[in-house]
Design an enzyme around this catalytic site. Structure first.
Site, PDB file in Angstrom:
ATOM      1  N   GLU A   1      37.377  28.213  64.298  1.00  0.00           N
ATOM      2  CA  GLU A   1      38.567  28.979  63.933  1.00  0.00           C
ATOM      3  C   GLU A   1      39.336  29.300  65.208  1.00  0.00           C
ATOM      4  OE1 GLU A   1      38.085  32.596  61.625  1.00  0.00           O
ATOM      5  OE2 GLU A   1      40.250  33.008  61.711  1.00  0.00           O
TER       6      GLU A   1
ATOM      7  N   ASN B   1      45.081  30.457  61.390  1.00  0.00           N
ATOM      8  CA  ASN B   1      45.576  31.586  60.600  1.00  0.00           C
ATOM      9  C   ASN B   1      47.094  31.535  60.482  1.00  0.00           C
ATOM     10  OD1 ASN B   1      43.093  33.430  60.209  1.00  0.00           O
ATOM     11  ND2 ASN B   1      43.038  32.874  62.373  1.00  0.00           N
TER      12      ASN B   1
ATOM     13  N   ASP C   1      41.384  33.833  53.105  1.00  0.00           N
ATOM     14  CA  ASP C   1      40.684  34.625  54.122  1.00  0.00           C
ATOM     15  C   ASP C   1      40.458  36.061  53.639  1.00  0.00           C
ATOM     16  OD1 ASP C   1      39.578  35.224  56.570  1.00  0.00           O
ATOM     17  OD2 ASP C   1      41.427  34.968  57.716  1.00  0.00           O
TER      18      ASP C   1
ATOM     19  N   GLU D   1      31.869  35.171  56.957  1.00  0.00           N
ATOM     20  CA  GLU D   1      32.277  35.638  58.280  1.00  0.00           C
ATOM     21  C   GLU D   1      31.411  36.810  58.720  1.00  0.00           C
ATOM     22  OE1 GLU D   1      36.773  35.481  59.000  1.00  0.00           O
ATOM     23  OE2 GLU D   1      36.531  36.804  57.297  1.00  0.00           O
TER      24      GLU D   1
HETATM   25  P1  C2E Z   1      40.329  37.110  60.970  1.00  0.00           P
HETATM   26  O1  C2E Z   1      41.196  35.947  60.647  1.00  0.00           O
HETATM   27  O2  C2E Z   1      39.549  37.712  59.855  1.00  0.00           O
HETATM   28  O3  C2E Z   1      39.391  36.623  62.154  1.00  0.00           O
HETATM   29  C1  C2E Z   1      38.044  36.985  62.302  1.00  0.00           C
HETATM   30  C2  C2E Z   1      37.900  38.147  63.247  1.00  0.00           C
HETATM   31  O4  C2E Z   1      36.542  38.600  63.212  1.00  0.00           O
HETATM   32  C3  C2E Z   1      38.176  37.755  64.707  1.00  0.00           C
HETATM   33  O5  C2E Z   1      38.769  38.891  65.330  1.00  0.00           O
HETATM   34  C4  C2E Z   1      36.767  37.507  65.236  1.00  0.00           C
HETATM   35  O6  C2E Z   1      36.669  37.654  66.630  1.00  0.00           O
HETATM   36  C5  C2E Z   1      35.989  38.577  64.511  1.00  0.00           C
HETATM   37  N1  C2E Z   1      34.571  38.231  64.386  1.00  0.00           N
HETATM   38  C6  C2E Z   1      34.009  37.009  64.340  1.00  0.00           C
HETATM   39  N2  C2E Z   1      32.686  37.069  64.184  1.00  0.00           N
HETATM   40  C7  C2E Z   1      32.355  38.381  64.120  1.00  0.00           C
HETATM   41  C8  C2E Z   1      31.111  39.099  63.969  1.00  0.00           C
HETATM   42  O7  C2E Z   1      30.026  38.532  63.857  1.00  0.00           O
HETATM   43  N3  C2E Z   1      31.190  40.454  63.931  1.00  0.00           N
HETATM   44  C9  C2E Z   1      32.367  41.133  64.052  1.00  0.00           C
HETATM   45  N4  C2E Z   1      32.340  42.460  64.021  1.00  0.00           N
HETATM   46  N5  C2E Z   1      33.555  40.482  64.205  1.00  0.00           N
HETATM   47  C10 C2E Z   1      33.555  39.128  64.228  1.00  0.00           C
HETATM   48  P2  C2E Z   1      40.037  38.772  66.284  1.00  0.00           P
HETATM   49  O8  C2E Z   1      39.975  37.514  67.100  1.00  0.00           O
HETATM   50  O9  C2E Z   1      40.147  40.080  66.985  1.00  0.00           O
HETATM   51  O10 C2E Z   1      41.244  38.611  65.263  1.00  0.00           O
HETATM   52  C11 C2E Z   1      41.590  39.657  64.420  1.00  0.00           C
HETATM   53  C12 C2E Z   1      42.589  39.235  63.362  1.00  0.00           C
HETATM   54  O11 C2E Z   1      43.858  38.931  63.939  1.00  0.00           O
HETATM   55  C13 C2E Z   1      42.170  37.972  62.611  1.00  0.00           C
HETATM   56  O12 C2E Z   1      41.219  38.293  61.626  1.00  0.00           O
HETATM   57  C14 C2E Z   1      43.499  37.528  62.052  1.00  0.00           C
HETATM   58  O13 C2E Z   1      43.823  38.248  60.880  1.00  0.00           O
HETATM   59  C15 C2E Z   1      44.466  37.925  63.163  1.00  0.00           C
HETATM   60  N6  C2E Z   1      44.749  36.739  63.976  1.00  0.00           N
HETATM   61  C16 C2E Z   1      44.082  36.269  65.055  1.00  0.00           C
HETATM   62  N7  C2E Z   1      44.657  35.145  65.535  1.00  0.00           N
HETATM   63  C17 C2E Z   1      45.718  34.888  64.728  1.00  0.00           C
HETATM   64  C18 C2E Z   1      46.723  33.859  64.695  1.00  0.00           C
HETATM   65  O14 C2E Z   1      46.752  32.914  65.500  1.00  0.00           O
HETATM   66  N8  C2E Z   1      47.671  33.959  63.697  1.00  0.00           N
HETATM   67  C19 C2E Z   1      47.657  34.969  62.778  1.00  0.00           C
HETATM   68  N9  C2E Z   1      48.620  34.983  61.837  1.00  0.00           N
HETATM   69  N10 C2E Z   1      46.731  35.931  62.774  1.00  0.00           N
HETATM   70  C20 C2E Z   1      45.775  35.893  63.736  1.00  0.00           C
HETATM   71 CA    CA Z   2      40.909  34.011  59.689  1.00  0.00          CA
HETATM   72 CA    CA Z   3      38.721  36.822  57.945  1.00  0.00          CA
HETATM   73 CA    CA Z   4      39.129  40.016  58.708  1.00  0.00          CA
END
Ligand code: C2E
Ligand code: CA
Ligand code: CA
Ligand code: CA
Length: 273
Positions: free
Chosen positions: A59, A113, A175, A232
């Site tokens: 991802e 995403n 998602d 996830e």
């Molecule tokens: P998401 O799409 O639900 O992405 C998964 C989030 O969960 C990611 O946070 C990831 O680092 C985190 N995660 C993964 N494995 C674990 C785990 O085992 N435990 C816990 N506690 N967390 C885990 P991240 O990278 O901080 O991204 C947060 C949100 O920001 C994403 O949630 C998504 O909604 C948004 N996002 C990130 N990159 C993009 C992008 O390029 N475009 C868009 N539109 N949204 C993005």
């Molecule tokens: Ca996602």
């Molecule tokens: Ca997600």
């Molecule tokens: Ca989420």
């Protein structure tokens, strides 16, 4: 009475400072987008639950370092980008990074995403497709992730754009499933290929038999609809084992690797650990 008043003042202050933050982030975001600097993509591995060595999957997750604000969490700057309309421009900047990285990732599949705001813009799907093809990348290598939030918008343009993406060869994942609003009817109407079970549900299996039953029925439902299931937030081997037993197809989480820069995967050729 005094305490109430103080409470109100404190509340106002908090709102003000949140507004300021929002404005501040928006200003810096706008500045960063003038030359596209400060943005990178991190990648988190997604593993087949049953093991084995299928094609690698990741991802793509956005990261932003602002010279003024430092590292800003994606939850924050994506929200501001959506509210200010900057998400369109930001989305293309990020897609550019992803396409370049995908050339280096050989035949790996990458989940991207896409925010509801992007899908509300008519013609988005064709532009997205053209962009990917211009980089010589096959749409089959990309899964587009959209959050359950799109269901709230229940917008014809969104439906049409999703259908076009699917017709053009991208796979679609819903998602954060389970956080609110997706109905079975919606899932049946739209061409989704995969369901990503939100990590709050994965946490629930740690709470005992009720959580287990809930996960099992979600997976059963998804299975009956021909959707593949990605869980996830898999943080321990215990989580992984339970999800495997209950039929999840893919697992993603800190247990297998935190999001990491592309270099990490090019150096080791195996997912992060
Ligand atoms: P998401 O799409 O639900 O992405 C998964 C989030 O969960 C990611 O946070 C990831 O680092 C985190 N995660 C993964 N494995 C674990 C785990 O085992 N435990 C816990 N506690 N967390 C885990 P991240 O990278 O901080 O991204 C947060 C949100 O920001 C994403 O949630 C998504 O909604 C948004 N996002 C990130 N990159 C993009 C992008 O390029 N475009 C868009 N539109 N949204 C993005
Ligand atoms: Ca996602
Ligand atoms: Ca997600
Ligand atoms: Ca989420």
């Amino acid at each position: 009475k005094l305490r109430e008043t103080l409470e109100v003042i404190r509340y106002d202050r908090r709102m003000e400072s949140e507004d300021l933050d929002h404005k501040h982030i928006e200003r810096e975001l706008r500045r960063a987008l003038t030359d596209g600097s400060g943005f990178t993509m991190y990648y988190q591995p997604i593993l087949p639950a049953k093991g084995g060595d299928g094609p690698l999957r990741y991802e793509a997750l956005a990261r932003w370092f602002s010279p003024e604000l430092g590292q800003v969490p994606p939850d924050q700057f994506i929200k501001v980008a959506e509210a200010s309309g900057l998400i369109m421009q930001l989305g293309w900047v990020l897609l550019d990074h992803i396409c370049k990285d995908m050339k280096l990732l050989k035949d790996a599949k990458v989940s991207i995403n896409v925010s509801p705001t992007q899908l509300m813009s008519r013609g988005f799907a064709e532009k997205f497709t053209a962009y990917v093809r211009a980089h010589d990348i096959s749409p089959e290598r990309i899964e587009v992730e959209v959050t359950e939030q799109i269901v709230l918008r229940d917008d014809v343009t969104i439906s049409q754009e999703l259908i076009t993406l699917s017709a053009n060869g991208f796979t679609l994942a819903l998602d954060d499933f389970g956080t609110g609003f997706a109905s079975i009817g919606y899932l049946m109407r739209m061409p989704f290929d995969a369901l990503k079970i939100d990590r709050s549900f994965v946490r629930a299996i740690e709470e005992g038999e009720d959580g287990m039953r809930m996960i099992r029925s979600i997976i059963g439902l998804a299975r009956a609809m021909g959707l593949s299931i990605v869980a996830e937030g898999v943080e321990t081997e215990t989580d992984a084992a339970r999800l495997r037993i209950n039929g999840a197809d893919f697992l993603q989480g800190y247990h297998y690797g935190r999001p990491a820069p592309i270099d990490h995967y090019l150096r080791t050729a195996t997912p992060a650990s």
